[in-house]
Scaffold this active site. Sequence first.
Site, mmCIF file in Angstrom:
data_model
loop_
_atom_site.group_PDB
_atom_site.id
_atom_site.type_symbol
_atom_site.label_atom_id
_atom_site.label_comp_id
_atom_site.label_asym_id
_atom_site.label_seq_id
_atom_site.Cartn_x
_atom_site.Cartn_y
_atom_site.Cartn_z
ATOM 1 N N ARG A 1 -2.709 -2.714 3.325
ATOM 2 C CA ARG A 1 -2.411 -4.088 3.701
ATOM 3 C C ARG A 1 -3.373 -5.062 3.018
ATOM 4 O O ARG A 1 -4.581 -4.809 2.958
ATOM 5 C CB ARG A 1 -2.473 -4.251 5.227
ATOM 6 N N ASP A 2 -2.797 -6.175 2.531
ATOM 7 C CA ASP A 2 -3.614 -7.220 1.920
ATOM 8 C C ASP A 2 -4.512 -7.842 2.980
ATOM 9 O O ASP A 2 -4.081 -8.112 4.101
ATOM 10 C CB ASP A 2 -2.711 -8.284 1.281
ATOM 11 N N ILE A 3 -5.745 -8.077 2.611
ATOM 12 C CA ILE A 3 -6.725 -8.598 3.572
ATOM 13 C C ILE A 3 -6.442 -10.067 3.925
ATOM 14 O O ILE A 3 -6.899 -10.549 4.958
ATOM 15 C CB ILE A 3 -8.160 -8.435 2.998
ATOM 16 N N ASN B 1 0.939 -10.251 -10.294
ATOM 17 C CA ASN B 1 0.301 -11.372 -10.966
ATOM 18 C C ASN B 1 -0.415 -10.882 -12.219
ATOM 19 O O ASN B 1 -1.118 -9.864 -12.176
ATOM 20 C CB ASN B 1 -0.703 -12.044 -10.025
ATOM 21 N N VAL C 1 -7.899 -9.577 -8.894
ATOM 22 C CA VAL C 1 -8.423 -8.216 -8.976
ATOM 23 C C VAL C 1 -7.777 -7.549 -10.191
ATOM 24 O O VAL C 1 -6.548 -7.419 -10.269
ATOM 25 C CB VAL C 1 -8.115 -7.407 -7.697
ATOM 26 N N HIS D 1 -1.658 -4.180 -9.667
ATOM 27 C CA HIS D 1 -1.149 -3.926 -8.320
ATOM 28 C C HIS D 1 0.125 -4.695 -8.076
ATOM 29 O O HIS D 1 0.338 -5.773 -8.636
ATOM 30 C CB HIS D 1 -2.196 -4.290 -7.262
ATOM 31 N N HIS E 1 2.383 -6.552 -5.212
ATOM 32 C CA HIS E 1 2.419 -7.123 -3.864
ATOM 33 C C HIS E 1 3.817 -6.911 -3.285
ATOM 34 O O HIS E 1 4.814 -7.225 -3.951
ATOM 35 C CB HIS E 1 2.192 -8.628 -3.906
HETATM 36 P P1 AMP Z 1 -4.122 -10.809 -7.059
HETATM 37 O O1 AMP Z 1 -4.483 -12.223 -6.693
HETATM 38 O O2 AMP Z 1 -2.679 -10.650 -7.507
HETATM 39 O O3 AMP Z 1 -5.101 -10.197 -8.033
HETATM 40 O O4 AMP Z 1 -4.183 -9.994 -5.718
HETATM 41 C C1 AMP Z 1 -5.364 -9.479 -5.198
HETATM 42 C C2 AMP Z 1 -5.143 -9.364 -3.721
HETATM 43 O O5 AMP Z 1 -6.133 -8.503 -3.193
HETATM 44 C C3 AMP Z 1 -5.229 -10.675 -2.957
HETATM 45 O O6 AMP Z 1 -3.979 -10.956 -2.330
HETATM 46 C C4 AMP Z 1 -6.351 -10.435 -1.953
HETATM 47 O O7 AMP Z 1 -6.115 -11.021 -0.699
HETATM 48 C C5 AMP Z 1 -6.392 -8.927 -1.893
HETATM 49 N N1 AMP Z 1 -7.649 -8.347 -1.484
HETATM 50 C C6 AMP Z 1 -8.899 -8.690 -1.897
HETATM 51 N N2 AMP Z 1 -9.826 -7.905 -1.321
HETATM 52 C C7 AMP Z 1 -9.149 -7.049 -0.524
HETATM 53 C C8 AMP Z 1 -9.546 -5.983 0.348
HETATM 54 N N3 AMP Z 1 -10.834 -5.643 0.499
HETATM 55 N N4 AMP Z 1 -8.572 -5.318 1.030
HETATM 56 C C9 AMP Z 1 -7.286 -5.656 0.879
HETATM 57 N N5 AMP Z 1 -6.842 -6.640 0.062
HETATM 58 C C10 AMP Z 1 -7.765 -7.327 -0.616
#
Ligand code: AMP
Length: 116
Positions: free
Chosen positions: A29-31, A88, A97, A101, A103
């Site tokens: 799950r996204d944080i 993205n 990140v 990945h 979403h």
């Molecule tokens: P992006 O912006 O497409 O690179 O997505 C990175 C996603 O990782 C974002 O939606 C963040 O909310 C999510 N994220 C960052 N740190 C964590 C974490 N520790 N656990 C889960 N999701 C995270």
Amino acid sequence: MSDTLFGRIIRREIPAAIVYEDEDILGFRDIAPQAPVHVLFIPKQRVIPTLDDATAADAELLGRLLLAAAAWARSQGLAQDGYRVVMNCREHAGQTVFHLHLHLLAGAPLGRFGTP
Ligand code: AMP
């Protein structure tokens, strides 16, 4: 596995709400969820920083990411109402990140997207 935040989640060095795992893919799950259901699906075995770094050698892995997300959505009863998958790529898409990945967003009607 080079070190990214998601690499640390794969290695269980930092906690995450893991909802799916197979040999090659982890889903958690996204944080900072942007929908009632917001899950990230990532490759486990090697880091591809962005979709632009993927090559033909990654075709099967990319397909498996999509199918893992679709199968998980189906297993959660989300497929009938529908969902969105998003990847993205770099700055203009807001990638934060650099470990490729997917979403998966679901659980309510979603707003439109893509406008600056
Ligand atoms: P992006 O912006 O497409 O690179 O997505 C990175 C996603 O990782 C974002 O939606 C963040 O909310 C999510 N994220 C960052 N740190 C964590 C974490 N520790 N656990 C889960 N999701 C995270």
